[in-house]
Write an enzyme that holds these catalytic residues in place. Structure first.
Site, short mmCIF file in Angstrom:
data_model
loop_
_atom_site.label_atom_id
_atom_site.label_comp_id
_atom_site.label_asym_id
_atom_site.label_seq_id
_atom_site.Cartn_x
_atom_site.Cartn_y
_atom_site.Cartn_z
N GLU A 38 3.01 9.36 -19.60
CA GLU A 38 3.78 10.57 -19.89
C GLU A 38 3.58 11.55 -18.74
O GLU A 38 2.44 11.88 -18.39
CB GLU A 38 3.33 11.21 -21.19
CG GLU A 38 4.10 12.51 -21.48
CD GLU A 38 3.47 13.35 -22.54
OE1 GLU A 38 2.23 13.55 -22.52
OE2 GLU A 38 4.20 13.81 -23.43
N ARG A 68 6.95 20.39 -22.60
CA ARG A 68 6.43 20.92 -23.88
C ARG A 68 6.58 22.43 -23.89
O ARG A 68 6.12 23.13 -22.98
CB ARG A 68 4.97 20.50 -24.04
CG ARG A 68 4.32 20.92 -25.37
CD ARG A 68 4.89 20.20 -26.58
NE ARG A 68 4.73 18.76 -26.51
CZ ARG A 68 5.75 17.89 -26.58
NH1 ARG A 68 6.98 18.34 -26.71
NH2 ARG A 68 5.53 16.60 -26.51
N HIS A 122 5.35 19.56 -33.09
CA HIS A 122 3.90 19.78 -33.05
C HIS A 122 3.58 21.04 -33.85
O HIS A 122 4.17 22.09 -33.62
CB HIS A 122 3.44 19.97 -31.60
CG HIS A 122 3.94 18.90 -30.69
ND1 HIS A 122 5.26 18.84 -30.28
CD2 HIS A 122 3.34 17.82 -30.16
CE1 HIS A 122 5.42 17.79 -29.52
NE2 HIS A 122 4.29 17.13 -29.43
N LYS A 147 8.27 11.56 -33.37
CA LYS A 147 6.89 11.88 -32.99
C LYS A 147 6.46 13.19 -33.64
O LYS A 147 7.11 14.23 -33.47
CB LYS A 147 6.71 12.01 -31.49
CG LYS A 147 5.25 12.32 -31.18
CD LYS A 147 4.99 12.31 -29.71
CE LYS A 147 5.11 13.69 -29.15
NZ LYS A 147 4.73 13.78 -27.75
N GLN A 208 -8.02 15.18 -27.10
CA GLN A 208 -7.69 13.88 -26.52
C GLN A 208 -8.96 13.15 -26.06
O GLN A 208 -9.93 13.77 -25.64
CB GLN A 208 -6.78 14.05 -25.29
CG GLN A 208 -5.34 14.32 -25.61
CD GLN A 208 -4.53 14.47 -24.34
OE1 GLN A 208 -5.05 14.81 -23.27
NE2 GLN A 208 -3.24 14.23 -24.43
O1 LIG Z 1 2.87 15.48 -27.96
C1 LIG Z 1 1.99 14.97 -27.31
C2 LIG Z 1 0.66 14.64 -27.88
C3 LIG Z 1 -0.39 15.52 -27.23
O2 LIG Z 1 -0.13 16.86 -27.59
C4 LIG Z 1 -1.75 15.13 -27.76
O3 LIG Z 1 -2.22 15.83 -28.67
O4 LIG Z 1 -2.33 14.16 -27.25
C5 LIG Z 1 -0.33 15.39 -25.75
C6 LIG Z 1 1.06 15.73 -25.20
O5 LIG Z 1 1.08 15.58 -23.79
C7 LIG Z 1 2.10 14.85 -25.84
O6 LIG Z 1 3.41 15.21 -25.38
#
Ligand SMILES: O=C1C[C@@](O)(C(=O)O)C[C@@H](O)[C@@H]1O
Length: 254
Positions: A38, A68, A122, A147, A208
């Site tokens: 990504e 985002r 999100h 998603k 993450q």
């Molecule tokens: O939406 C997502 C998931 C994410 O927010 C994560 O929590 O790992 C990381 C972002 O880059 C990705 O677009």
């Protein structure tokens, strides 16, 4: 176990997206360990045209481009028009585009350009079952892949999220925001999430795991990895042939 062996484990069902927030990460040798990449265009300030083209020639898996919004945890505060201007020059070097609901009007032109749309949302909260059902339907109305990243507040919330993921009738990527339930990231893939996100050099979202951590988690948590000493006999990792039957026979014999 070498990283090549981890990725080559045919039983692995936890697939990894490495989220990249700088062109320097495009050159990392760890790139090849991801199943997909990504490019977080909202977090990158310098031009990436040449670097992305080089990345495209090197990486065999899907490349996603994401802008985002600041409302959903990113760095982009612009509108739909400038979003298109930022993404369009890179379309020839990517396979999928992540679009939030506010940018859904771009979905059809992305599909017309043969790009898959990841329709994303999100939230730093845990919606109700009905809210999640409505959200899944809204995202599915313009995306090829749904998603959702939400923030469970309790074990019950997490159990709900796992069930919603398992019962989703559409292709889905489900993730958690925040750090409290970060361990659910790879586990959601065991319940049907197509991917989990990780980072190479720096996190693009709190909670993450690094790609090395996630690779090992993906191997150890995938059902194909069994106790190497079941019934006192060495069982090769990933070889589940007969394991279930033997387990049942073993239990019956007790
Ligand atoms: O939406 C997502 C998931 C994410 O927010 C994560 O929590 O790992 C990381 C972002 O880059 C990705 O677009």
């Amino acid at each position: 176990m070498s990283s090549e062996a981890l990725k080559s484990d045919s039983n692995r069902i936890i697939h990894i997206i490495a989220s990249l927030s700088s062109p320097r990460e495009f050159q990392s040798p760890l790139i090849t360990e991801a199943d997909a990449l990504e490019v977080r265009l909202d977090m990158i300030t310098e031009p990436i045209g040449d670097a992305l083209h080089t990345l495209r020639t090197k990486f065999q898996g899907p490349i996603i481009i994401t802008i985002r919004s600041s409302d959903e945890g990113g760095a982009y505060a612009g509108g739909p028009d400038s979003l298109w201007e930022k993404i369009e020059p890179h379309l020839s070097n990517i396979d999928m585009v992540d679009l939030e609901i506010r940018f859904r009007d771009h979905a059809q032109i992305m599909k017309d350009r043969n790009k898959k749309v990841i329709a994303s949302c999100h939230q730093n909260r845990m919606p109700s079952d009905n809210e999640m059902k409505d959200l899944i339907e809204e995202l599915h109305s313009f995306g090829d892949i749904v998603k959702i990243a939400v923030q469970p507040q309790s074990n019950d919330d997490l159990i709900r999220l796992l069930r919603i993921t398992a019962e989703c009738p559409y292709p889905i990527i489900m993730s958690v925001t925040g750090t409290l339930f970060r361990y659910a990231r790879p586990i959601l893939c065991l319940f049907g999430s197509q991917y989990t996100y990780c980072y190479i050099d720096s996190e693009t979202s709190p909670g993450q795991y690094s790609i090395r951590e996630m690779q090992l988690l993906a191997h150890l948590l995938t059902p194909g990895f069994v106790d190497p000493w079941f019934e006192g006999r060495p069982v090769r990792s990933g070889d589940v042939s007969g394991f279930i039957e033997r387990a049942h026979a073993y239990l019956k014999s007790q």
